[in-house]
Enzyme design. Structure first.
Site, mmCIF file in Angstrom:
data_model
loop_
_atom_site.group_PDB
_atom_site.id
_atom_site.type_symbol
_atom_site.label_atom_id
_atom_site.label_comp_id
_atom_site.label_asym_id
_atom_site.label_seq_id
_atom_site.Cartn_x
_atom_site.Cartn_y
_atom_site.Cartn_z
ATOM 1 N NE ARG A 54 -2.141 -1.155 3.701
ATOM 2 C CZ ARG A 54 -1.728 -0.195 4.523
ATOM 3 N NH1 ARG A 54 -2.002 1.072 4.244
ATOM 4 N NH2 ARG A 54 -1.072 -0.469 5.623
ATOM 5 C CE LYS A 195 -6.367 -4.161 4.377
ATOM 6 N NZ LYS A 195 -7.119 -4.820 5.492
ATOM 7 C CG HIS A 214 -7.425 -4.543 10.161
ATOM 8 N ND1 HIS A 214 -6.107 -4.208 10.309
ATOM 9 C CD2 HIS A 214 -7.495 -5.276 9.010
ATOM 10 C CE1 HIS A 214 -5.398 -4.705 9.314
ATOM 11 N NE2 HIS A 214 -6.217 -5.365 8.513
ATOM 12 C CB SER A 232 -0.464 -6.428 6.694
ATOM 13 O OG SER A 232 0.141 -7.265 5.750
ATOM 14 C CE LYS A 236 -5.979 -9.034 9.826
ATOM 15 N NZ LYS A 236 -4.631 -8.640 9.367
ATOM 16 C CB THR A 237 -4.699 -14.819 6.679
ATOM 17 O OG1 THR A 237 -5.232 -13.543 6.308
ATOM 18 C CG2 THR A 237 -5.156 -15.852 5.672
ATOM 19 C CG ASP A 251 -7.892 -8.161 6.340
ATOM 20 O OD1 ASP A 251 -7.149 -8.088 7.328
ATOM 21 O OD2 ASP A 251 -7.869 -7.321 5.420
ATOM 22 N NE ARG A 315 -0.416 -9.256 1.492
ATOM 23 C CZ ARG A 315 -0.969 -9.051 2.681
ATOM 24 N NH1 ARG A 315 -1.976 -9.811 3.067
ATOM 25 N NH2 ARG A 315 -0.523 -8.108 3.467
#
Length: 523
Positions: A54, A195, A214, A232, A236-237, A251, A315
């Site tokens: 980003r 996002k 988030h 990130s 989390k994933t 997410d 990703r």
């Protein structure tokens, strides 16, 4: 076809338009246009050039009468003049006239009571495949009556002129709540689209009494729900994709009076170092229809997930139904457990610690973690940072709006909160080692299953957190981070250094209750 924004100008797309193509058709289009190649596992691999993460410094919100008094303006939410945005839209209208474009109509928000109808216009087929797999795909009947309330226009090749458009560079991610349009230009990184809508939902939902979060979420066999907050790269994933539990989403979620719901219809997993042994569900989800972003392929077109020569922020994007036993639609009850994930580059936070309600609020407002290499432009190695509410880059409103909502829901539903360090142990980054994923999984499962309710605790002398003395499947010496350092004096010094950073960051919150302020580090 005419693509109407909330107000003029409308976009009269005179070129060839591909409307709501299937995943297979979009793969064919991307290959025809040489936007990517098929990997050996069947996924479409694309690269994003200069931008592999980003660009937060190029993100803007149009400062109009609708949002002028409600946005937390500053370095995160930078203002853009309405006339500059309108000027940009007028030029975009000309730019898109004869372009071949790909259009996706869908939703953000699995709960029909709160979902946002969206439209995405792309000049790249692979970008359109990305959003098709990441957002919620409508049924044929829903498509017949679909009326988008927000439109994303993603045009990486559209020329931005900073002197004319009022931007910092030739890249822009700008949202207008009056026009109900997001413009993304000057970057090929697909995550900007995802996002941008998350930021839109973060603005809209609090007015409806819904807390946007988030976080990832999963559900046990008995319907018990766990939330995983974190930026990130914090896990989390990975941690929510548990074969023993059902994935709600990886997410972005909302928490309403009825429970939690996923904003998306897909997953966006960071896959550097991915292995079938450690992350079998994610590994198996990477197949035809998935998008691999900046993943290096070997001579046989097999993904080399260890290769970070393009970026460490590699990703994989895939539909959530590629995960076995996923919750579809992504709607569930109220959470029983919340886990705050932090990748501590200092290596001093406990691998897991139980929080009081006050400590939960303190650490939610702090949002401490480390930015990992590649997740943002210019980040080449872990950097200690504080991201309020574990999602500051995506929160348009002041932090206290989200924090107060979370505090009320934790109290109302009796939720237990744990802080989990997925970062470094035995020393800081460069000296210590990254926390063993298998041990982290064991600690998370013990917290969710209630096993940690049956053990004794000790108090961390610097951070005041309650550390379990034992945990099934985890060496007891690992649970107290000081014990993992060869030089305990160096640990004490590093812990105090991090504590000072906590105090420095938290000083910005002037209206926080005294009990929450006192729940931070004790030195």
């Amino acid at each position: 076809m005419v693509i109407k924004t909330e107000s003029e100008p409308s976009f009269h797309l005179a070129g060839k338009k591909h409307l709501n193509l299937t995943a297979a058709e979009l793969v064919e289009e991307a290959l025809r246009r040489q936007e990517g190649v098929l990997a050996g596992d069947g996924a479409l691999r694309a690269t994003t050039g200069l931008f592999t993460g980003r660009s937060p410094r190029d993100k803007y919100i149009v400062k109009d009468q609708i949002v002028e008094k409600t946005i937390d303006w500053g370095t995160v939410n930078q203002p853009l003049a309405p006339e500059k945005f309108d000027q940009m839209l007028n030029r975009l209208q000309t730019y898109l006239q004869e372009k071949e474009v790909y259009i996706f109509d869908g939703f953000a928000g699995a709960d029909p009571s709160y979902r946002l109808p969206i439209r995405v216009i792309n000049e790249y087929a692979w970008h359109n495949l990305f959003v098709r797999q990441l957002f919620i795909r409508p049924t044929e009947r829903e498509l017949e009556t679909h009326q988008p309330e927000f439109t994303i226009i993603c045009v990486p090749r559209f020329p931005i002129d900073p002197s004319m458009d009022g931007t910092r560079s030739e890249t822009v991610i700008a949202v207008s709540f009056e026009r109900k349009v997001v413009v993304i230009a000057g970057t090929h990184y697909a995550g900007e689209m995802k996002k941008s809508i998350f930021s839109v939902m973060n603005y809209l939902l609090p007015e409806q009494g819904v807390l946007p979060m988030h976080c990832s979420a999963n559900m046990g066999p008995a319907g018990d729900v766990a939330l995983f907050f974190g930026l990130s790269g914090t896990g989390k994933t990975t941690l929510s994709a548990d074969p023993e539990r059902r994935l709600i989403g990886d997410d972005e979620h909302g928490w309403s009076d009825r429970g939690v719901f996923n904003f998306e219809g897909g997953c966006y997993a960071k896959c550097i170092g991915l292995s079938e042994e450690k992350e079998p569900q994610i590994w198996q989800a990477i197949r035809f229809g998935s998008v691999l972003e900046n993943v290096v392929l070997d001579q046989n077109r097999q993904p080399d997930f260890k290769d970070d020569s393009l970026t460490e922020n590699t990703r994989a994007a895939y539909p959530i139904d590629y995960i076995p036993n996923a919750v579809i639609p992504g709607v569930a009850g109220h959470p029983n457990i919340i886990l705050f994930l932090t990748a501590d580059a200092f290596g001093v936070l406990p691998p897991i610690a139980k929080c009081t309600p006050e400590q939960a609020m303190y650490h939610f407002l702090s949002g401490y973690t480390s930015k990992l290499a590649g997740t943002e432009r210019g980040v080449t190695e872990p950097e200690a940072t504080f991201s309020t509410c574990f999602g500051a880059p995506f929160l348009p409103r002041p932090a206290h709006v989200y924090a107060e909502m979370l505090g009320e829901k934790i109290t109302q539903h009796g939720v237990q909160v744990y802080l989990v360090n997925t970062g470094w142990t035995g020393g800081p980054y460069g000296t210590g080692e990254r926390m063993n994923l298998g041990y982290t999984r064991s600690m998370v499962r013990a917290a969710i299953n209630g096993d940690l309710n049956q053990v004794s605790y000790t108090t961390d002398p610097v951070f005041g957190l309650s550390m379990p003395a034992s945990c099934p499947g985890v060496p007891s010496e690992l649970l107290n981070p000081r014990n993992t350092w060869k030089n305990t004096d160096e640990y004490d010094q590093k812990a105090k250094e991090l504590a000072r950073l906590f105090h420095q960051h938290f000083s910005r919150f002037a209206q926080v209750p005294e009990a929450v302020r006192n729940a931070g580090p004790t030195c």
